[in-house]
Design an enzyme around this catalytic site. Structure first.
Site, PDB file in Angstrom:
ATOM      1  N   LYS A  35       0.800  -1.286  -0.016  1.00 29.89           N
ATOM      2  CA  LYS A  35       0.066  -0.054   0.047  1.00 29.89           C
ATOM      3  C   LYS A  35       0.736   1.242  -0.075  1.00 29.89           C
ATOM      4  O   LYS A  35       0.486   2.259  -0.652  1.00 29.89           O
ATOM      5  CB  LYS A  35      -1.126  -0.032   1.258  1.00 29.89           C
ATOM      6  CG  LYS A  35      -0.432   0.310   2.480  1.00 29.89           C
ATOM      7  CD  LYS A  35      -1.401   0.221   3.617  1.00 29.89           C
ATOM      8  CE  LYS A  35      -1.160  -0.055   4.925  1.00 29.89           C
ATOM      9  NZ  LYS A  35       0.000   0.864   5.475  1.00 29.89           N
ATOM     10  N   ARG A  66      -6.714   3.420  11.498  1.00 26.98           N
ATOM     11  CA  ARG A  66      -6.218   2.081  11.642  1.00 26.98           C
ATOM     12  C   ARG A  66      -7.365   1.237  12.770  1.00 26.98           C
ATOM     13  O   ARG A  66      -7.281   0.090  12.922  1.00 26.98           O
ATOM     14  CB  ARG A  66      -5.069   1.783  12.355  1.00 26.98           C
ATOM     15  CG  ARG A  66      -4.180   1.372  11.348  1.00 26.98           C
ATOM     16  CD  ARG A  66      -2.721   1.374  12.122  1.00 26.98           C
ATOM     17  NE  ARG A  66      -1.407   0.857  11.566  1.00 26.98           N
ATOM     18  CZ  ARG A  66      -0.772   1.124  10.541  1.00 26.98           C
ATOM     19  NH1 ARG A  66      -0.991   2.013  10.023  1.00 26.98           N
ATOM     20  NH2 ARG A  66       0.238   0.343  10.416  1.00 26.98           N
ATOM     21  N   ARG A 121      11.480  -7.268   2.571  1.00 24.14           N
ATOM     22  CA  ARG A 121      11.558  -5.986   2.889  1.00 24.14           C
ATOM     23  C   ARG A 121      12.395  -5.671   4.040  1.00 24.14           C
ATOM     24  O   ARG A 121      13.482  -4.846   4.146  1.00 24.14           O
ATOM     25  CB  ARG A 121      10.206  -5.377   3.148  1.00 24.14           C
ATOM     26  CG  ARG A 121      10.431  -3.636   3.363  1.00 24.14           C
ATOM     27  CD  ARG A 121       8.968  -3.113   3.725  1.00 24.14           C
ATOM     28  NE  ARG A 121       8.339  -3.461   4.974  1.00 24.14           N
ATOM     29  CZ  ARG A 121       7.384  -3.158   5.381  1.00 24.14           C
ATOM     30  NH1 ARG A 121       6.516  -2.336   4.559  1.00 24.14           N
ATOM     31  NH2 ARG A 121       6.983  -3.559   6.571  1.00 24.14           N
ATOM     32  N   ARG A 155      13.812  -2.117   8.807  1.00 20.17           N
ATOM     33  CA  ARG A 155      13.208  -1.349   9.663  1.00 20.17           C
ATOM     34  C   ARG A 155      12.938  -1.936  11.080  1.00 20.17           C
ATOM     35  O   ARG A 155      12.865  -3.168  11.162  1.00 20.17           O
ATOM     36  CB  ARG A 155      11.594  -1.806   9.190  1.00 20.17           C
ATOM     37  CG  ARG A 155      11.363  -0.268   8.249  1.00 20.17           C
ATOM     38  CD  ARG A 155      10.016  -0.321   7.665  1.00 20.17           C
ATOM     39  NE  ARG A 155       8.828  -0.596   8.507  1.00 20.17           N
ATOM     40  CZ  ARG A 155       7.610  -0.197   8.384  1.00 20.17           C
ATOM     41  NH1 ARG A 155       7.234   0.231   7.242  1.00 20.17           N
ATOM     42  NH2 ARG A 155       6.516  -0.294   9.228  1.00 20.17           N
ATOM     43  N   ARG A 173       1.714  -6.579  14.140  1.00 20.60           N
ATOM     44  CA  ARG A 173       0.948  -5.755  13.419  1.00 20.60           C
ATOM     45  C   ARG A 173       0.091  -6.531  12.432  1.00 20.60           C
ATOM     46  O   ARG A 173      -0.775  -5.827  12.307  1.00 20.60           O
ATOM     47  CB  ARG A 173       2.216  -5.356  12.520  1.00 20.60           C
ATOM     48  CG  ARG A 173       3.010  -4.189  13.193  1.00 20.60           C
ATOM     49  CD  ARG A 173       4.368  -3.888  12.601  1.00 20.60           C
ATOM     50  NE  ARG A 173       4.447  -3.316  11.535  1.00 20.60           N
ATOM     51  CZ  ARG A 173       5.408  -3.890  10.401  1.00 20.60           C
ATOM     52  NH1 ARG A 173       6.365  -4.635  11.006  1.00 20.60           N
ATOM     53  NH2 ARG A 173       5.425  -3.387   9.252  1.00 20.60           N
TER      54      ARG A 173
HETATM   55  P1  AMP Z   1       3.086   1.605   8.937  1.00 26.07           P
HETATM   56  O1  AMP Z   1       4.534   2.249   8.166  1.00 26.07           O
HETATM   57  O2  AMP Z   1       1.911   2.101   8.264  1.00 26.07           O
HETATM   58  O3  AMP Z   1       3.297   0.136   9.018  1.00 26.07           O
HETATM   59  O4  AMP Z   1       3.237   2.033  10.295  1.00 26.07           O
HETATM   60  C1  AMP Z   1       4.343   1.934  11.267  1.00 26.07           C
HETATM   61  C2  AMP Z   1       3.861   2.014  12.744  1.00 26.07           C
HETATM   62  O5  AMP Z   1       3.477   3.258  13.165  1.00 26.07           O
HETATM   63  C3  AMP Z   1       2.843   1.241  13.082  1.00 26.07           C
HETATM   64  O6  AMP Z   1       3.011  -0.269  13.648  1.00 26.07           O
HETATM   65  C4  AMP Z   1       2.316   1.900  14.565  1.00 26.07           C
HETATM   66  O7  AMP Z   1       3.190   1.782  15.587  1.00 26.07           O
HETATM   67  C5  AMP Z   1       2.561   3.161  13.905  1.00 26.07           C
HETATM   68  N1  AMP Z   1       1.234   3.897  13.144  1.00 26.07           N
HETATM   69  C6  AMP Z   1       0.999   4.286  11.866  1.00 26.07           C
HETATM   70  N2  AMP Z   1      -0.091   4.669  11.721  1.00 26.07           N
HETATM   71  C7  AMP Z   1      -0.737   4.517  12.821  1.00 26.07           C
HETATM   72  C8  AMP Z   1      -2.106   4.888  13.240  1.00 26.07           C
HETATM   73  N3  AMP Z   1      -3.098   5.293  12.374  1.00 26.07           N
HETATM   74  N4  AMP Z   1      -2.471   4.709  14.532  1.00 26.07           N
HETATM   75  C9  AMP Z   1      -1.592   4.313  15.337  1.00 26.07           C
HETATM   76  N5  AMP Z   1      -0.281   3.819  15.142  1.00 26.07           N
HETATM   77  C10 AMP Z   1      -0.029   4.210  14.089  1.00 26.07           C
END
Ligand code: AMP
Length: 192
Positions: free
Chosen positions: A15, A90, A129, A135, A146
């Site tokens: 995404k 989320r 990745r 990461r 996650r």
């Molecule tokens: P992502 O890159 O979208 O996988 O986000 C990485 C991390 O950022 C997630 O595992 C959460 O810890 C935090 N995060 C990102 N978006 C949100 C959200 N909408 N609400 C809460 N935590 C978030």
């Protein structure tokens, strides 16, 4: 033409990549809450220090913190023509919060795009990745946390958006270009 979109999909669904590509095509900014958090963490801002322990473990950052960050980003001038939100909302509370932000601005979502990929393919992509990007939250424990959070809290949000007639499901299993074309074709039907 304005275009206000959400792109949803589990970690590894592509995404982030697709949001960036669509943003270029549509001419609106892609707003990734994960990227915003990673930027704050790398710059060691107060927000970064606050959220680091959540993101490192694959836990959601508390809603008040996330909502405030998104609210501020949606007030920037480059969002006037629209946006693609990647990684937000989320959970159900964030859906309500986003509704309020948009209503206050007198605007509405045009579509919610959901990328679907089966769990085995996701795990493969995430492992790839992890090697490429290193990461902090691509450890086996954080990855599984996650994916669980996505299944339990985020995936059910698609029902609410489907009820509003906004949901568009796209198969995310194909090659990157192919998925982009499917998304772009779906948006043709949405453009107004
Ligand atoms: P992502 O890159 O979208 O996988 O986000 C990485 C991390 O950022 C997630 O595992 C959460 O810890 C935090 N995060 C990102 N978006 C949100 C959200 N909408 N609400 C809460 N935590 C978030």
């Amino acid at each position: 033409m304005t275009m206000r979109l959400i792109i949803m999909g589990p970690q590894g669904s592509g995404k982030g990549t697709q949001a960036a590509r669509l943003a270029t095509r549509v001419g609106v900014p892609a707003i990734s809450t994960g990227d915003l958090f990673r930027w704050h963490i790398s710059q060691e801002t107060a927000l970064g220090v606050l959220v680091q322990s959540y993101t490192a473990h694959g836990e959601l950052v508390p809603d008040e913190v996330t909502n405030a960050m998104v609210r501020e980003r949606l007030n920037q001038p480059d969002v006037a023509s629209g946006f693609i939100l990647d990684g937000y909302p989320r959970n159900a509370a964030q859906v309500g919060e986003l509704d309020q932000m948009l209503t206050a601005d007198g605007v509405a979502l045009d579509a919610v795009l959901e990328l679907t990929v089966d769990r085995d393919a996701l795990l493969q992509r995430i492992a790839m990745r992890a090697e490429l990007e290193g990461r902090e939250d691509d450890t086996p424990d954080a990855i599984s946390r996650r994916l669980d959070i996505y299944t339990e809290q985020t995936a059910p949000l698609t029902h609410a958006y489907a009820d509003r007639g906004l949901l568009v499901r796209i198969d995310g299993a194909g090659a990157i270009d192919e998925v982009t074309e499917h998304l772009a074709a779906a948006l043709e039907g949405v453009a107004r």
